[in-house]
Design a protein around this motif. Structure first.
Motif, PDB file in Angstrom:
ATOM      1  N   GLU A   1       1.800   5.956  -6.753  1.00 60.19           N
ATOM      2  CA  GLU A   1       1.925   7.367  -6.345  1.00 60.19           C
ATOM      3  C   GLU A   1       3.166   7.573  -5.470  1.00 60.19           C
ATOM      4  O   GLU A   1       3.513   8.702  -5.144  1.00 60.19           O
ATOM      5  CB  GLU A   1       0.662   7.811  -5.586  1.00 60.19           C
ATOM      6  CG  GLU A   1      -0.551   7.956  -6.497  1.00 60.19           C
ATOM      7  CD  GLU A   1      -1.879   8.031  -5.723  1.00 60.19           C
ATOM      8  OE1 GLU A   1      -1.868   8.345  -4.514  1.00 60.19           O
ATOM      9  OE2 GLU A   1      -2.912   7.740  -6.351  1.00 60.19           O
TER      10      GLU A   1
ATOM     11  N   LYS B   1       3.845   6.943  -2.338  1.00 60.19           N
ATOM     12  CA  LYS B   1       3.686   7.572  -1.013  1.00 60.19           C
ATOM     13  C   LYS B   1       4.218   6.719   0.130  1.00 60.19           C
ATOM     14  O   LYS B   1       4.312   7.168   1.251  1.00 60.19           O
ATOM     15  CB  LYS B   1       2.212   7.883  -0.779  1.00 60.19           C
ATOM     16  CG  LYS B   1       1.766   9.049  -1.653  1.00 60.19           C
ATOM     17  CD  LYS B   1       0.401   9.566  -1.258  1.00 60.19           C
ATOM     18  CE  LYS B   1      -0.012  10.697  -2.197  1.00 60.19           C
ATOM     19  NZ  LYS B   1      -1.320  10.532  -2.762  1.00 60.19           N
TER      20      LYS B   1
ATOM     21  N   LEU C   1      -1.935   3.267  -5.194  1.00 59.64           N
ATOM     22  CA  LEU C   1      -1.293   3.996  -4.084  1.00 59.64           C
ATOM     23  C   LEU C   1       0.229   3.843  -4.146  1.00 59.64           C
ATOM     24  O   LEU C   1       0.977   4.786  -3.914  1.00 59.64           O
ATOM     25  CB  LEU C   1      -1.799   3.489  -2.734  1.00 59.64           C
ATOM     26  CG  LEU C   1      -3.192   3.927  -2.286  1.00 59.64           C
ATOM     27  CD1 LEU C   1      -3.577   3.225  -0.985  1.00 59.64           C
ATOM     28  CD2 LEU C   1      -3.239   5.438  -2.069  1.00 59.64           C
TER      29      LEU C   1
ATOM     30  N   ASP D   1      -1.027   2.386   6.040  1.00 55.43           N
ATOM     31  CA  ASP D   1      -1.127   3.451   5.037  1.00 55.43           C
ATOM     32  C   ASP D   1      -1.309   2.954   3.607  1.00 55.43           C
ATOM     33  O   ASP D   1      -1.434   3.760   2.692  1.00 55.43           O
ATOM     34  CB  ASP D   1       0.133   4.334   5.091  1.00 55.43           C
ATOM     35  CG  ASP D   1       0.349   4.899   6.488  1.00 55.43           C
ATOM     36  OD1 ASP D   1      -0.662   5.134   7.176  1.00 55.43           O
ATOM     37  OD2 ASP D   1       1.512   5.087   6.887  1.00 55.43           O
TER      38      ASP D   1
END
Ligand code: XBP
Ligand code: MG
Length: 253
Positions: A96, A98, A93, A21
């Motif tokens: 962010e 996540k 990423l 991911d």
């Protein structure tokens, strides 16, 4: 018996599920931004994980899976730039927020801090990526909790070579018997075992079929009070989740 003095943590797959991911989408974003039609899906990425290091992985992809691609002049620079762009996307990423830490990781790290146990990061990923993950999960100060951050190109031979572990131990003035490693993959256990370190494995989807016969304890996760681990091999001494007491028992065992 030598007392346990330090915990050495791998990052990708061990602290967080960053491969599927985080790294994989970041590679794909970099390919798109460079106008390349390459796409690494989850299954192809599993095969590409055979090779550690992002730049090395791009080369391996072209050698094995995309042999038609005509390499541009200054190919080394091309790979370097593509990888630098991937690092930018990856750190974005992470910013962010996540990608969370895996179950039990924060608890174990906090327990180690409370006890004054020394800690280091030992990874093949780029240093900026480690900073981004730690800051965005454990907080802005967390990098300083780790005495050494051994990462990326700091040694030329990446995992499965033992070099990065040996480098970290040398920086900490420790011998392998003083420490224990936390890993999630075959390349990881090969590296830590070749450095003579006892190792605790927490598997993930990409690594669940790997050969971990060299590990002292293999778990599905570190687990927590309300989320017990499953022991895949080794002796968990009646514990239900991985705390410092169990880590010490594995080290002593
Ligand atoms: C991690 C890796 C790295 C990352 C990508 O392995 O193999 O290559 O996938 O990182 P480990 P970079 O968990 O054993 O450290 O693109 O920054 O190289
Ligand atoms: Mg790993």
């Amino acid at each position: 018996m030598t007392a346990l003095k330090a915990l050495l943590f791998d990052v990708d797959g061990t602290l967080a599920d960053t491969e599927r991911d985080g790294h994989r989408p970041a590679f794909n974003m970099a390919f798109q931004a460079a106008g390349l039609d390459w796409h690494w899906d989850e299954s192809l990425y599993g095969e590409l994980l055979t090779v550690t290091g992002g730049k090395e992985r791009i080369r391996y992809y072209l050698e094995k899976f995309n042999t038609e691609f005509v390499k541009p002049d200054h190919f080394d620079d091309f790979v370097k730039q593509l990888h630098a762009s991937k690092t930018q996307f990856y750190t974005q990423l992470m910013a962010e927020g996540k990608i969370p830490l895996r179950e039990g990781v924060e608890r174990l790290i906090n327990e180690a801090r409370t006890e004054g146990m020394r800690m280091a990061i030992v990874t093949t990923t780029t240093p900026e990526n480690v900073t981004a993950l730690l800051k965005n999960t454990l907080g802005p100060e967390s990098e300083s909790w780790f005495e050494v951050i051994a990462a990326g190109d700091i040694v030329p031979a990446k995992k499965p070579a033992p070099d990065i572990y040996l480098w970290a131990l040398e920086q900490m003035n420790l011998s392998a018997a003083d420490a224990i490693a936390f890993e999630d993959s075959l390349n990881g256990i090969k590296s830590s075992a070749a450095a003579d370190l006892k190792t605790i494995i927490t598997i993930n989807d990409y690594t669940k079929e790997d050969d971990f016969s060299q590990a002292q304890l293999v778990l599905d996760q570190m687990g927590d009070q309300h989320s017990a681990f499953t022991v895949l091999s080794g002796d968990s001494a009646g514990h239900r989740f991985l705390n410092l007491e169990l880590v010490k028992k594995v080290h002593a065992g």
